[in-house]
Design an enzyme around this catalytic site. Structure first.
Site, PDB file in Angstrom:
ATOM      1  N   LYS A   1       0.886  -1.181   0.000  1.00 27.21           N
ATOM      2  CA  LYS A   1       0.000   0.000   0.000  1.00 27.21           C
ATOM      3  C   LYS A   1       0.916   1.221   0.000  1.00 27.21           C
ATOM      4  CE  LYS A   1      -1.685   3.006   2.020  1.00 27.21           C
ATOM      5  NZ  LYS A   1      -1.386   4.409   1.647  1.00 27.21           N
TER       6      LYS A   1
ATOM      7  N   SER B   1       5.591   8.394   9.304  1.00 34.60           N
ATOM      8  CA  SER B   1       5.783   9.299  10.448  1.00 34.60           C
ATOM      9  C   SER B   1       5.586   8.549  11.772  1.00 34.60           C
ATOM     10  CB  SER B   1       4.805  10.459  10.336  1.00 34.60           C
ATOM     11  OG  SER B   1       3.485   9.946  10.350  1.00 34.60           O
TER      12      SER B   1
ATOM     13  N   CYS C   1      14.232  10.867   5.585  1.00 33.85           N
ATOM     14  CA  CYS C   1      14.210  10.505   7.010  1.00 33.85           C
ATOM     15  C   CYS C   1      15.629  10.526   7.573  1.00 33.85           C
ATOM     16  CB  CYS C   1      13.605   9.141   7.201  1.00 33.85           C
ATOM     17  SG  CYS C   1      14.520   7.888   6.333  1.00 33.85           S
TER      18      CYS C   1
END
Ligand code: NAD
Length: 503
Positions: free
Chosen positions: A180, A233, A288
């Site tokens: 996904k 996140s 990140c």
């Protein structure tokens, strides 16, 4: 909706080896961040779509897990070569939907490809252990077997690399996979799935479901999904970990970051400034592993800030697809405005806006652009320090000593990456020994591990026990089975009701 969308693309799922429509009737917009225009609409999966994809993946599992290691390896080699041949097409897709520059997109693809190359070695990676004569006439051995249907949920910032972190190893280990991707960047995964099928991957082994929370929640609840890999996140990572494990699944959930770069007084200032610029503003700070805080120790602060300030005007901000652009836009208008808001409040919180990226020449462009910013005198308690900004902002915290800098880093709730810049080997070794972060760079600002190590942070940057890809990825996607075996000589067989002993 803009006129051009009358013939616009409707982006679909990929289930069972072919494009699949949604049953939900729900869709979302896909933007080109460089133009600020909507370029497509993407289908959002319903719970029924998830059930269908998982059922297809489950049906494909028995044959795929029985496929020989050599055949799996052969398909992965072909997949690797097809990605290699389609690098430019993939890079264009990444740049169009995410906004990153073509050069950056090519780098992402190269790092993703490494994971497929690692997975090509699956015959060796799945070797177990064997102990002959553990007891008289008894052998003990370990095998690693796939889990079944496993799912991946990925963020917007690496639309090709992060799915490849997951899918290459998951499939190589004999699982079937449902991905996904982020609804902001749906197309790269579809190209990857198509290439995997061209490489000979059987239908149903790799499926892509487009969508939002509805799809994620059904994957988290579905009894046939055995494991979930997540990157995104921290609040969502925590939610995925808590919900998935409560539902009995194996979960690795990688979250956000606030990566500190500690610069000691003996560091080579020009090299440290180059590194800070590259790692802070590359991909407009949307990595990140981006450096977001510079911890300047003692007298290095002023010359370092000056060296960074001098470099900022030379950064070419522009559309990712345009030749020469070095920094593209942010992914959405909302994110650009959020970062601008943090800059707006920085001075009133006591920080110094040394370079303000809200310069009109950049922000008046059509897309979601923001220039590079430098915030001096940042400190805990300020938004620019406390929040993961995920934009082109470097904050500088001035400290007096190494110990003060280390304490700051170790008290930060995140622990993804960190770096030290120094010419003192002993100081670097001490930092490596005592810093609380999962990935450490020594004069290396973005220490993303190569594919034969594993990637993962500490503290609020990772929920779960195993890091992603590399050897820990193989562990995550398999479970161990220990076989104890005897082929008795009928002449020595006897009844013995005592507990089996080995000596
Ligand atoms: P995000 O958390 O908003 O989204 C990640 C995924 O979760 C997407 O597929 C999204 O559809 C889904 N999602 C979003 N909200 C959800 C909800 N309420 N319930 C269920 N699913 C939901 O992250 P993002 O904005 O796409 O990516 C940026 C974030 O990812 C940053 O925080 C960044 O640090 C992090 N990130 C971490 C790593 C790492 O390795 N630690 C790598 C890349 C990105």
């Amino acid at each position: 909706m803009p006129q051009s969308l009358s013939q616009a693309l409707l982006i679909n799922h990929f289930i069972g080896g072919e494009a699949a429509q949604t049953a939900s009737g729900r869709t979302g917009p896909v933007w080109n961040p460089a133009t600020g225009q909507q370029i497509a609409e993407v289908n959002f999966a319903s719970a029924e779509d998830v059930d269908h994809a998982v059922a297809v993946a489950k049906a494909a599992f028995p044959a795929w897990r029985a496929t020989s290691l050599s055949r799996r390896s052969e398909i992965l080699f072909k997949f690797r070569n097809l990605i290699d041949q389609h690098r430019e097409r993939l890079a264009e897709i990444l740049s169009t939907e995410n906004g990153k520059t073509l050069a950056d997109a090519r780098g992402e693809i190269a790092r993703g490809l490494e994971n497929v190359e690692f997975a090509c070695g699956i015959p060796t990676l799945l070797k177990g252990g064997y102990s002959e004569q553990s007891s008289t006439g008894v052998d003990v051995y370990q095998i690693r077997q796939p889990l079944g249907v496993v799912a991946g949920i990925t963020p917007f910032n690496f639309p090709a690399m992060v799915p490849l972190w997951m899918m290459a190893n998951a499939i190589a280990c004999g699982n079937t996979f449902v991905l996904k991707p982020s609804e902001k960047v749906p197309s790269a995964s579809l190209l990857l799935a198509d290439l995997a099928h061209q490489a000979g991957l059987p239908d149903g082994v790799l499926n892509v479901l487009q969508g939002d929370r509805v799809a994620v929640d059904r994957l988290l609840a579905h009894p046939d999904v055995k494991a979930i890999s997540f990157v995104g996140s921290t609040p969502i990572a925590r939610y995925i970990y808590e919900t998935g494990t409560r539902n009995g699944k194996r979960v690795q959930a990688l979250g956000g970051a606030k990566n500190h770069m500690l610069v000691l007084p003996d560091a080579e200032v020009e090299a440290a400034a180059d590194a800070a610029i590259s790692a802070g503003y590359g991909a407009a700070g949307q990595r990140c592993m981006a450096i977001s805080v510079i911890v300047a120790v003692g007298a290095v602060a002023d010359p370092l800030i000056e060296a960074i300030r001098k470099r900022i005007p030379k950064i070419k901000v522009g559309p990712g697809l345009e030749q020469g652009s070095e920094m593209g836009p942010l992914v959405t208008r909302e994110q650009r405005d959020r970062v601008a808001g943090i800059l707006e409040g920085a001075a009133s919180e006591g920080a110094t806006l040394a370079v303000d990226g809200r310069d009109g020449a950049v922000t008046s462009r059509e897309g979601f652009f923001l220039g590079a910013s430098l915030v001096d005198n940042a400190a805990p308690g300020m938004r620019c320090y406390d929040e993961e900004i995920f934009g082109p902002v470097l904050s500088v915290v001035r400290v007096k000593t190494y110990a003060e800098g280390l304490k700051l880093i170790n008290e930060n709730p995140y622990g993804n990456g960190t770096a030290i810049f120094t010419q003192n080997g002993g100081a670097a070794r001490q930092f490596q020994f005592e810093v609380e972060a999962g990935m450490v760079g020594i004069n290396v600002p973005i220490p993303v591990p190569v594919s034969y190590y594993s990637f993962g942070g500490w503290k609020s940057s990772l929920f779960g026990d195993l890091h992603m890809y590399g050897p820990e990825g193989i562990q995550f996607y398999t479970r161990s089975k220990i076989v104890t075996s005897r082929w008795p000589d009928p002449g020595t067989s006897k009844v013995d009701l005592g507990f089996p002993q080995v000596r």
